[in-house]
Design an enzyme around this catalytic site. Structure first.
Site, PDB file in Angstrom:
ATOM      1  N   HIS A 143       3.434   6.565   0.347  1.00  0.00           N
ATOM      2  CA  HIS A 143       4.780   7.030   0.352  1.00  0.00           C
ATOM      3  C   HIS A 143       4.955   7.640  -1.212  1.00  0.00           C
ATOM      4  O   HIS A 143       5.485   8.196  -1.532  1.00  0.00           O
ATOM      5  CB  HIS A 143       5.879   6.294   0.402  1.00  0.00           C
ATOM      6  CG  HIS A 143       5.919   5.335   1.644  1.00  0.00           C
ATOM      7  ND1 HIS A 143       6.267   4.280   1.900  1.00  0.00           N
ATOM      8  CD2 HIS A 143       5.701   5.942   2.805  1.00  0.00           C
ATOM      9  CE1 HIS A 143       6.413   4.044   3.156  1.00  0.00           C
ATOM     10  NE2 HIS A 143       5.789   5.017   3.811  1.00  0.00           N
TER      11      HIS A 143
ATOM     12  N   TRP B 251      -3.213  -1.843  11.899  1.00  0.00           N
ATOM     13  CA  TRP B 251      -1.965  -1.209  11.804  1.00  0.00           C
ATOM     14  C   TRP B 251      -1.923  -0.047  12.930  1.00  0.00           C
ATOM     15  O   TRP B 251      -2.855   0.827  12.738  1.00  0.00           O
ATOM     16  CB  TRP B 251      -1.753  -0.265  10.463  1.00  0.00           C
ATOM     17  CG  TRP B 251      -1.339  -0.943   9.202  1.00  0.00           C
ATOM     18  CD1 TRP B 251      -0.021  -0.376   8.482  1.00  0.00           C
ATOM     19  CD2 TRP B 251      -1.955  -2.138   8.524  1.00  0.00           C
ATOM     20  NE1 TRP B 251      -0.272  -1.170   7.356  1.00  0.00           N
ATOM     21  CE2 TRP B 251      -1.103  -2.387   7.326  1.00  0.00           C
ATOM     22  CE3 TRP B 251      -3.004  -2.817   8.464  1.00  0.00           C
ATOM     23  CZ2 TRP B 251      -1.280  -3.130   6.230  1.00  0.00           C
ATOM     24  CZ3 TRP B 251      -3.298  -4.001   7.793  1.00  0.00           C
ATOM     25  CH2 TRP B 251      -2.564  -3.859   6.569  1.00  0.00           C
TER      26      TRP B 251
ATOM     27  N   LYS C 287       5.326  -1.490  14.216  1.00  0.00           N
ATOM     28  CA  LYS C 287       6.799  -1.632  14.115  1.00  0.00           C
ATOM     29  C   LYS C 287       7.503  -2.207  14.965  1.00  0.00           C
ATOM     30  O   LYS C 287       7.290  -2.016  16.334  1.00  0.00           O
ATOM     31  CB  LYS C 287       7.090   0.018  13.865  1.00  0.00           C
ATOM     32  CG  LYS C 287       6.449   0.870  13.200  1.00  0.00           C
ATOM     33  CD  LYS C 287       6.934   1.080  11.705  1.00  0.00           C
ATOM     34  CE  LYS C 287       6.005   1.966  10.808  1.00  0.00           C
ATOM     35  NZ  LYS C 287       6.478   2.090   9.709  1.00  0.00           N
TER      36      LYS C 287
ATOM     37  N   TYR D 202       0.095   2.727  14.604  1.00  0.00           N
ATOM     38  CA  TYR D 202       1.264   3.458  14.526  1.00  0.00           C
ATOM     39  C   TYR D 202       1.048   4.470  15.400  1.00  0.00           C
ATOM     40  O   TYR D 202       0.543   5.661  15.054  1.00  0.00           O
ATOM     41  CB  TYR D 202       1.601   3.891  13.260  1.00  0.00           C
ATOM     42  CG  TYR D 202       1.911   2.818  12.058  1.00  0.00           C
ATOM     43  CD1 TYR D 202       2.331   1.411  12.686  1.00  0.00           C
ATOM     44  CD2 TYR D 202       1.881   2.842  10.740  1.00  0.00           C
ATOM     45  CE1 TYR D 202       2.808   0.296  11.787  1.00  0.00           C
ATOM     46  CE2 TYR D 202       2.409   1.781   9.844  1.00  0.00           C
ATOM     47  CZ  TYR D 202       2.778   0.676  10.373  1.00  0.00           C
ATOM     48  OH  TYR D 202       3.051  -0.431   9.542  1.00  0.00           O
TER      49      TYR D 202
ATOM     50  N   ASP E 237       8.948   4.890  -3.890  1.00  0.00           N
ATOM     51  CA  ASP E 237       9.240   3.648  -3.301  1.00  0.00           C
ATOM     52  C   ASP E 237       9.650   2.631  -4.420  1.00  0.00           C
ATOM     53  O   ASP E 237      10.315   1.574  -4.181  1.00  0.00           O
ATOM     54  CB  ASP E 237       8.180   3.009  -2.395  1.00  0.00           C
ATOM     55  CG  ASP E 237       8.437   3.702  -1.064  1.00  0.00           C
ATOM     56  OD1 ASP E 237       9.155   4.582  -0.735  1.00  0.00           O
ATOM     57  OD2 ASP E 237       7.491   3.190  -0.147  1.00  0.00           O
TER      58      ASP E 237
ATOM     59  N   ASP F 102       0.848  -1.185   0.038  1.00  0.00           N
ATOM     60  CA  ASP F 102      -0.105  -0.175   0.011  1.00  0.00           C
ATOM     61  C   ASP F 102       1.138   1.354   0.081  1.00  0.00           C
ATOM     62  O   ASP F 102       0.423   2.240   0.138  1.00  0.00           O
ATOM     63  CB  ASP F 102      -0.778   0.153   1.050  1.00  0.00           C
ATOM     64  CG  ASP F 102      -0.144  -0.253   2.548  1.00  0.00           C
ATOM     65  OD1 ASP F 102       1.147  -0.602   2.572  1.00  0.00           O
ATOM     66  OD2 ASP F 102      -0.708   0.307   3.714  1.00  0.00           O
TER      67      ASP F 102
ATOM     68  N   GLY G 169       7.119  -4.963   3.153  1.00  0.00           N
ATOM     69  CA  GLY G 169       6.782  -4.835   1.837  1.00  0.00           C
ATOM     70  C   GLY G 169       8.174  -4.371   1.126  1.00  0.00           C
ATOM     71  O   GLY G 169       8.731  -5.126   0.448  1.00  0.00           O
TER      72      GLY G 169
ATOM     73  N   LYS H  22      -0.797  -4.949  13.421  1.00  0.00           N
ATOM     74  CA  LYS H  22       0.731  -4.842  12.741  1.00  0.00           C
ATOM     75  C   LYS H  22       1.385  -3.415  13.536  1.00  0.00           C
ATOM     76  O   LYS H  22       0.859  -2.317  13.313  1.00  0.00           O
ATOM     77  CB  LYS H  22       0.279  -4.817  11.356  1.00  0.00           C
ATOM     78  CG  LYS H  22       1.523  -4.245  10.409  1.00  0.00           C
ATOM     79  CD  LYS H  22       0.823  -4.064   9.067  1.00  0.00           C
ATOM     80  CE  LYS H  22       1.754  -4.149   7.890  1.00  0.00           C
ATOM     81  NZ  LYS H  22       2.774  -3.121   7.942  1.00  0.00           N
TER      82      LYS H  22
ATOM     83  N   ARG I 223       1.997   8.014  16.764  1.00  0.00           N
ATOM     84  CA  ARG I 223       2.591   9.192  16.009  1.00  0.00           C
ATOM     85  C   ARG I 223       1.616  10.367  16.386  1.00  0.00           C
ATOM     86  O   ARG I 223       0.576  10.283  17.010  1.00  0.00           O
ATOM     87  CB  ARG I 223       2.107   9.100  14.641  1.00  0.00           C
ATOM     88  CG  ARG I 223       3.579   8.732  13.741  1.00  0.00           C
ATOM     89  CD  ARG I 223       3.179   8.245  12.311  1.00  0.00           C
ATOM     90  NE  ARG I 223       4.015   7.113  12.030  1.00  0.00           N
ATOM     91  CZ  ARG I 223       3.928   6.612  10.966  1.00  0.00           C
ATOM     92  NH1 ARG I 223       3.473   6.863  10.090  1.00  0.00           N
ATOM     93  NH2 ARG I 223       4.775   5.247  10.828  1.00  0.00           N
TER      94      ARG I 223
END
Ligand code: FBP
Length: 250
Positions: free
Chosen positions: A24, A142, A177, A144, A28, A19, A228, A175, A146
């Site tokens: 990004h 996910w 980090k 994350y 990438d 994804d 990924g 999921k 932040r």
């Protein structure tokens, strides 16, 4: 509890995340991996337990294709670009029903724990879980952490908090980090309880460090990884996938 059979093997999992075109942009990609068919070929030959697409890529490359028979599809329901530097928020872009219509056997949703918009994302995840579970579909969150509010917080405590939020909101898999140490990841796994944990791949790094991280992930009680760039930016994706599978499944 909803079954994870279609997206796990012997209780372990390796997912191919793609994804990044949304998150990004094409920076990438190279001439090979910009093509979603290149990714589907890796997912199929590498026997990944799922490939992660946004809905547009799923509709144009997966739905009705030969890959539908062998590659489990996980549709990411929300997403954002990296062009705006604001408190992170990823709006819903696809419904559970649309994802199922595209052939998804699981759905994914990102929560930026600690963002000024976390309440909205938590509420959306809770609704998605209720809807997906009503249809027998597992949810991968996910998580994350932040946002500005986290600048004064201990990253380890925040990681544990994030893992626990996955359980509290009913995600089947979270999921996250890699937190840097097995000690913290073990505590995250503990905080997540019966919600399973998979770890993200991150920026492409040298093979040895990446595989070392994967070993630590598996030693910490996580069920696998969702990777990924460390796969599809590799010069030989199936070779690195094979090494990763040795670590995850053996
Ligand atoms: P990678 O293995 O390439 O890091 O992918 C994992 C992932 O979670 C993707 O699903 C997602 O596009 C990307 O990381 C988002 O990363 P970030 O928000 O850190 O830029």
């Amino acid at each position: 509890m909803v079954s994870l059979d279609k997206i796990t093997k012997n209780g372990r999992a390796l997912y191919l995340a793609y994804d990044q075109g949304m998150e990004h942009g094409p920076s990438d990609f190279n001439d090979d991996n910009i093509d979603p068919l290149y990714i589907l070929d890796i997912a199929q030959k590498g026997e990944f337990n799922g490939v992660v697409f946004q809905k547009g890529v799923a509709e144009k490359y997966y739905t009705g294709s030969i890959y539908q028979e062998t590659v489990p599809l996980i549709v990411k329901l929300n997403g954002k670009t990296n062009l705006v530097n604001d408190e992170p928020f990823a709006p819903l872009l696809c419904s559970v029903e649309e994802a199922i219509g595209l052939g998804a056997v699981a759905v994914g949703y990102t929560v930026y724990t600690g963002s000024a918009h976390e309440n909205e994302m938590n509420a959306a995840l809770a609704r998605i879980v209720a809807n997906a579970h009503g249809k027998g579909i597992p949810v991968i969150a996910w998580i994350y952490p932040r946002g500005k509010a986290l600048e004064t917080k201990d990253p380890k405590e925040v990681a544990l908090y994030g893992a626990r939020i996955g359980l509290e909101l009913g995600a089947d898999i979270i999921k996250m980090k890699y937190p840097g140490t097995t000690e913290t990841l073990k505590k995250m796994v503990e905080a997540a309880g019966r919600t399973k944990v998979v770890v993200s791949g991150g920026l492409k790094e040298d093979e040895e460090s990446f595989l070392h991280m994967a070993k630590q992930v598996m030693e910490s009680g996580a069920i696998g990884l969702a990777v990924g760039r460390n796969i599809w930016q590799h010069k030989n994706p199936l070779e690195i996938a094979g090494k990763l599978k040795e670590i995850v499944f053996k």
